[in-house]
Design a protein around this motif. Structure first.
Motif, PDB file in Angstrom:
ATOM      1  N   ARG A   1       0.824  -1.208   0.000  1.00 38.74           N
ATOM      2  CA  ARG A   1       0.000   0.000   0.000  1.00 38.74           C
ATOM      3  C   ARG A   1       0.864   1.266   0.000  1.00 38.74           C
ATOM      4  O   ARG A   1       0.525   2.254  -0.650  1.00 38.74           O
ATOM      5  N   CYS A   2       1.949   1.222   0.736  1.00 34.96           N
ATOM      6  CA  CYS A   2       2.813   2.404   0.835  1.00 34.96           C
ATOM      7  C   CYS A   2       3.677   2.582  -0.407  1.00 34.96           C
ATOM      8  O   CYS A   2       3.998   3.717  -0.790  1.00 34.96           O
ATOM      9  N   LEU A   3       4.105   1.483  -1.016  1.00 33.62           N
ATOM     10  CA  LEU A   3       5.028   1.544  -2.157  1.00 33.62           C
ATOM     11  C   LEU A   3       4.472   0.758  -3.338  1.00 33.62           C
ATOM     12  O   LEU A   3       5.066  -0.224  -3.800  1.00 33.62           O
ATOM     13  N   PRO A   4       3.298   1.143  -3.866  1.00 33.82           N
ATOM     14  CA  PRO A   4       2.726   0.397  -5.003  1.00 33.82           C
ATOM     15  C   PRO A   4       3.586   0.608  -6.251  1.00 33.82           C
ATOM     16  O   PRO A   4       4.142   1.684  -6.476  1.00 33.82           O
ATOM     17  N   GLY A   5       3.689  -0.412  -7.026  1.00 34.30           N
ATOM     18  CA  GLY A   5       4.447  -0.303  -8.270  1.00 34.30           C
ATOM     19  C   GLY A   5       5.946  -0.242  -8.062  1.00 34.30           C
ATOM     20  O   GLY A   5       6.697   0.085  -9.002  1.00 34.30           O
ATOM     21  N   ARG A   6       6.421  -0.514  -6.832  1.00 27.87           N
ATOM     22  CA  ARG A   6       7.860  -0.489  -6.604  1.00 27.87           C
ATOM     23  C   ARG A   6       8.531  -1.582  -7.415  1.00 27.87           C
ATOM     24  O   ARG A   6       8.094  -2.730  -7.425  1.00 27.87           O
ATOM     25  N   ARG A   7       9.594  -1.213  -8.076  1.00 29.80           N
ATOM     26  CA  ARG A   7      10.338  -2.170  -8.887  1.00 29.80           C
ATOM     27  C   ARG A   7      11.492  -2.758  -8.059  1.00 29.80           C
ATOM     28  O   ARG A   7      12.259  -2.036  -7.442  1.00 29.80           O
ATOM     29  N   SER A   8      11.562  -4.075  -8.065  1.00 31.52           N
ATOM     30  CA  SER A   8      12.623  -4.740  -7.326  1.00 31.52           C
ATOM     31  C   SER A   8      13.979  -4.417  -7.942  1.00 31.52           C
ATOM     32  O   SER A   8      14.129  -4.340  -9.167  1.00 31.52           O
ATOM     33  N   LEU A   9      14.966  -4.236  -7.105  1.00 27.14           N
ATOM     34  CA  LEU A   9      16.322  -3.975  -7.578  1.00 27.14           C
ATOM     35  C   LEU A   9      16.951  -5.195  -8.225  1.00 27.14           C
ATOM     36  O   LEU A   9      17.985  -5.097  -8.895  1.00 27.14           O
ATOM     37  N   LEU A  10      16.304  -6.351  -8.049  1.00 28.61           N
ATOM     38  CA  LEU A  10      16.835  -7.566  -8.661  1.00 28.61           C
ATOM     39  C   LEU A  10      16.392  -7.729 -10.115  1.00 28.61           C
ATOM     40  O   LEU A  10      16.918  -8.586 -10.832  1.00 28.61           O
ATOM     41  N   GLU A  11      15.429  -6.908 -10.544  1.00 26.20           N
ATOM     42  CA  GLU A  11      14.939  -7.049 -11.911  1.00 26.20           C
ATOM     43  C   GLU A  11      15.999  -6.563 -12.896  1.00 26.20           C
ATOM     44  O   GLU A  11      16.580  -5.495 -12.749  1.00 26.20           O
ATOM     45  N   GLY A  12      16.214  -7.371 -13.925  1.00 23.43           N
ATOM     46  CA  GLY A  12      17.124  -6.994 -15.006  1.00 23.43           C
ATOM     47  C   GLY A  12      18.570  -6.920 -14.603  1.00 23.43           C
ATOM     48  O   GLY A  12      19.303  -6.044 -15.084  1.00 23.43           O
ATOM     49  N   VAL A  13      18.989  -7.802 -13.693  1.00 20.19           N
ATOM     50  CA  VAL A  13      20.384  -7.758 -13.269  1.00 20.19           C
ATOM     51  C   VAL A  13      21.137  -9.026 -13.663  1.00 20.19           C
ATOM     52  O   VAL A  13      22.139  -9.362 -13.075  1.00 20.19           O
ATOM     53  N   ASP A  14      20.646  -9.705 -14.668  1.00 16.60           N
ATOM     54  CA  ASP A  14      21.388 -10.875 -15.119  1.00 16.60           C
ATOM     55  C   ASP A  14      22.676 -10.420 -15.797  1.00 16.60           C
ATOM     56  O   ASP A  14      22.910  -9.247 -16.045  1.00 16.60           O
ATOM     57  N   GLY A  15      23.492 -11.367 -16.101  1.00 12.75           N
ATOM     58  CA  GLY A  15      24.801 -11.045 -16.646  1.00 12.75           C
ATOM     59  C   GLY A  15      24.764 -10.221 -17.897  1.00 12.75           C
ATOM     60  O   GLY A  15      25.684  -9.470 -18.184  1.00 12.75           O
ATOM     61  N   GLY A  16      23.703 -10.306 -18.696  1.00 14.13           N
ATOM     62  CA  GLY A  16      23.657  -9.552 -19.932  1.00 14.13           C
ATOM     63  C   GLY A  16      23.092  -8.161 -19.783  1.00 14.13           C
ATOM     64  O   GLY A  16      22.998  -7.417 -20.730  1.00 14.13           O
TER      65      GLY A  16
END
Length: 750
Positions: free
Chosen positions: A298-313
């Motif tokens: 509720r406080c942080l809707p739509g928050r994007r995880s810092l782990l998204e898009g961190v693969d080697g490429g």
């Protein structure tokens, strides 16, 4: 974990001392796990204090394995840089959660808040209860519990992080009493006041967090850090207004944990955790991680995880790799030794306190071995480290001076220059030892008290190292020797040039500790000349007084036996003679000046304070003579200031306390002011003629009944005037209690 490889993915944060990365630990067969890596900046790797802070955090946290504490997984050094590897918490800190709620106009629910703080208390209870391998309690104190150091995961987990300034009480490291560590708005009163800190300070900080989450505002938030510290030091929980919507049972928990006195709080974090759990249970408030996770969304809707898009490429991937060995990291990568681990000198900073350890206010840096590098070069850092807290602010926070007094002294300092401490001493607002104590706390250097210097055995074996003429010129006394280092008491132990000169003279490494100038001078006389120098106004054992005691006190108060002291005494005699020639009431000045000086001595005032009181005494007598004539009555402020001149603002405290319509004085009034006020009150009460013992007793009884003077001032006044009566009855020459009218013929014949 053995030898592990960490691939740095993204920089998450950077400050002036360290930076934090999102990283992945690369295991067998391509298995990866997200971790956080904290790295000391290269510019800080040679800073002994920060490196020790960093290593202490890791050593403390690596032994903590609890669901409510962020765990350290690995520690090591690579090419001159220290790394700490921590578990990755997918979420945000409480501060981000608060801001998200405020941006959307949301209130943090009471049950979720209680659960978050209860989980935090669980983590503290675990950390507080940890023991070492031998089963001895570590007595860990976090000391920095605040919203930024409490992590809330997107799954509703609550974890306490950042033990960077934590302390294990039975470890070698520690903090000197009086040194404040932590954030300005998140400190316990004992931290601000410079008292000893134990685990109950963490409970107070947890109470601050609970109050803030429920009220939506920080409890201590002044216009600047100085105002905030003063608010904490003066905090009274009884004045706290209950929060709307908070049940009485929960408010009782809040007020107990926020008690200014540690003894009135919960004794353990376990007790606080149990109290919050019982409150939730008794009020049938069912809550768990899933409810905190829902609040997070509720406080942080739509928050994007810092782990998204961190693969080697990913283009964001840094690609750098580090390889640390945990067998190295969990030990100490580089043995760091410091003079701060040496035991303190017996005289400072305070009897009965733990071993002092210099903190980040230490004025100089010590040579620090850099972490293992390919070149193995040893770099030295010798620049002065500036103090972070101003002396005036410390004196105000710790209640040594009032805000108007400090503001006035700062104004005069801007006009005339000089040091703020010396100005306050000259005005009689502080003793010389008060300033030395504050300087010791500000710099982290120990001090030796006047009492210890006056009573300690003479270190005869050390005196040949520093000849008398050098000791007098530099105002330095050798007091002990520790592991080949000569410990010297001095006025300014941060003066590197003077320390270098002492090293050249003595042939030893020198460590300076603070001492007052007057105590150093007396110690030089006692150590080198064998003179038994008593403090001005101090009676001999058993209460006996010598025939010349009053004269000796006057001599000490006027600056001793040097040229300045003789000049002051000559000046005093000339003024006394001039007043006597006026006839009648003009003789008041001699009495007031001598009585104020001697009572100031008995109260323990410094010579400069006593002399200021004497100067104002003469002005009061002259002003009273101009305005009244027949009998002494307090003059007006305007009349006194007209005599002393416009540049006498530094004497305002003395004038205001003794002029007409002055209010009763509290016991915290500076000693010189108390002494002058006592002399003035006595002259008002006594008849202008020589008095006997019974007359003196009756006058003193009337003063005590009036209640305008604190007991210490009355006691010092009584001792002084009765000593004069006794001396006169034995035919010993001593200042008269109240001089009879004297004309020029009488003066000439004397």
């Amino acid at each position: 974990m053995g030898m592990a490889t960490y691939r740095l993915i993204r920089k998450l944060a950077a400050g002036g001392m360290a930076e934090v990365f999102l990283a992945k630990v690369v295991g067998a067969e391509g298995c990866e796990k997200s971790v956080a890596v904290k790295r000391i900046l290269p510019s800080m790797a040679r800073d002994r204090e920060f490196v020790e802070l960093f290593l202490r955090e890791a050593r403390l946290t690596v032994c903590l394995q609890h669901p409510n504490v962020v765990q350290v997984l690995d520690l090591g050094a690579l090419e001159g840089q220290y790394y700490m590897v921590m578990e990755w918490v997918e979420g945000e800190n409480l501060r981000a959660l608060q801001r998200g709620a405020a941006a959307r106009g949301l209130l943090l629910g009471l049950r979720e808040v209680c659960f978050i703080v209860q989980q935090l208390a669980e983590g503290l209870a675990y950390a507080h209860g940890r023991v070492d391998a031998a089963g001895r309690p570590l007595n860990i104190i976090h000391r920095d519990v605040n919203p930024s150091n409490v992590l809330v995961s997107s799954r509703g987990e609550v974890k306490l992080a950042d033990f960077g300034i934590a302390k294990a009480l039975n470890a070698q490291s520690g903090t000197q009493v009086g040194v404040v560590k932590g954030r300005a708005g998140y400190l316990a009163p004992e931290q601000v006041k410079g008292a000893e800190v134990d685990q109950r300070a963490d409970l107070f900080l947890t109470g601050l967090l609970l109050y803030e989450l429920l009220s939506g505002r920080q409890l201590f938030q002044g216009t600047d850090s100085f105002q905030t510290l003063r608010a904490i030091a003066q905090f009274d929980v009884r004045r706290l207004v209950p929060l709307p919507g908070v049940p009485a049972a929960l408010w009782s928990i809040i007020t107990r944990v926020l008690a200014p006195e540690p003894a009135a709080r919960f004794h353990r974090a376990r007790d606080l955790a149990d109290a919050l759990r019982d409150f939730l249970s008794d009020h049938r408030l069912r809550v768990g991680p899933q409810d905190v996770a829902a609040l997070f969304q509720r406080c942080l809707p739509g928050r994007r995880s810092l782990l998204e898009g961190v693969d080697g490429g990913s283009p964001e991937a840094l690609g750098g790799e580090i390889r640390l060995g945990s067998d190295v990291g969990l030990q100490r990568p580089t043995p760091l030794t410091s003079v701060r681990s040496r035991p303190p000198f017996l005289g400072g900073p305070r009897p009965g306190t733990p071993t002092p350890v210099r903190t980040q206010t230490e004025p100089g840096r010590v040579a620090v071995p850099a972490p293992p590098t390919r070149t193995g070069v040893l770099e030295l850092a010798t620049r002065m480290r500036p103090a972070h807290r101003k002396l005036g602010e410390m004196l105000l926070v710790f209640g040594k001076v009032s805000e108007p007094q400090l503001r006035g002294a700062l104004e005069r300092q801007r006009c005339s220059g000089g040091r703020i401490g010396e100005l306050l001493v000259a005005e009689g607002l502080l003793s010389e030892e008060d300033v030395v104590r504050a300087l010791s706390e500000q710099s982290g250097l120990p001090f030796i008290s006047d009492r210890v210097l006056r009573t300690m055995p003479v270190p005869r074996v050390l005196l040949p190292l520093l000849p008398l003429e050098k000791a007098e010129r530099l105002e330095v006394i050798p007091v002990s020797q520790q592991a080949g280092v000569l410990v010297c008491a001095m006025r300014e132990p941060r003066d590197l040039a003077r320390l270098d000169e002492l090293k050249l003279i003595t042939g030893h490494a020198v460590r300076g500790i603070y001492a007052t100038q007057s105590a150093l001078r007396r110690a030089i006389d006692r150590f080198y000349r064998g003179e038994a120098v008593e403090r001005a106004g101090e009676s001999r054992p058993g209460g006996a007084t010598s025939g010349g005691e009053a004269g000796d006190r006057e001599k000490a108060a006027l600056g001793g036996t040097g040229e300045i002291g003789r000049a002051a005494r000559w000046h005093s005699r000339v003024v006394d003679a001039a007043l006597a020639m006026l006839g009648g009431a003009g003789a008041w000045g001699s009495l007031l000046a001598s009585l104020a000086r001697d009572v100031a001595g008995r109260l323990g005032a410094a010579p400069a304070e006593a002399e200021s009181a004497s100067a104002v005494a003469y002005a009061l007598a002259l002003a009273a003579f101009q305005e009244s004539g027949g009998r002494f009555t307090r003059p007006s402020l305007e009349a006194v200031r007209a005599i002393l001149g416009r540049d006498s603002e530094e004497l305002d405290g003395l004038i205001d306390a003794c002029a007409r319509d002055a209010p009763p004085l509290p016991a915290t009034t500076p000693k010189a002011v108390l002494a002058l006020a006592a002399a003035v009150a006595f002259l008002e009460e006594a008849d202008p003629a020589l008095l006997g013992a019974s007359d003196v007793s009756q006058a003193l009884a009337r003063l005590r009944a009036a209640g305008r003077l604190p007991a210490p001032a009355l006691d010092a006044l009584r001792t002084e005037v009765m000593a004069r009566v006794t001396a006169e009855s034995k035919g010993v020459r001593a200042p008269a209690l109240v001089s009879a009218p004297v004309d020029s013929a009488t003066l000439a014949s004397s």
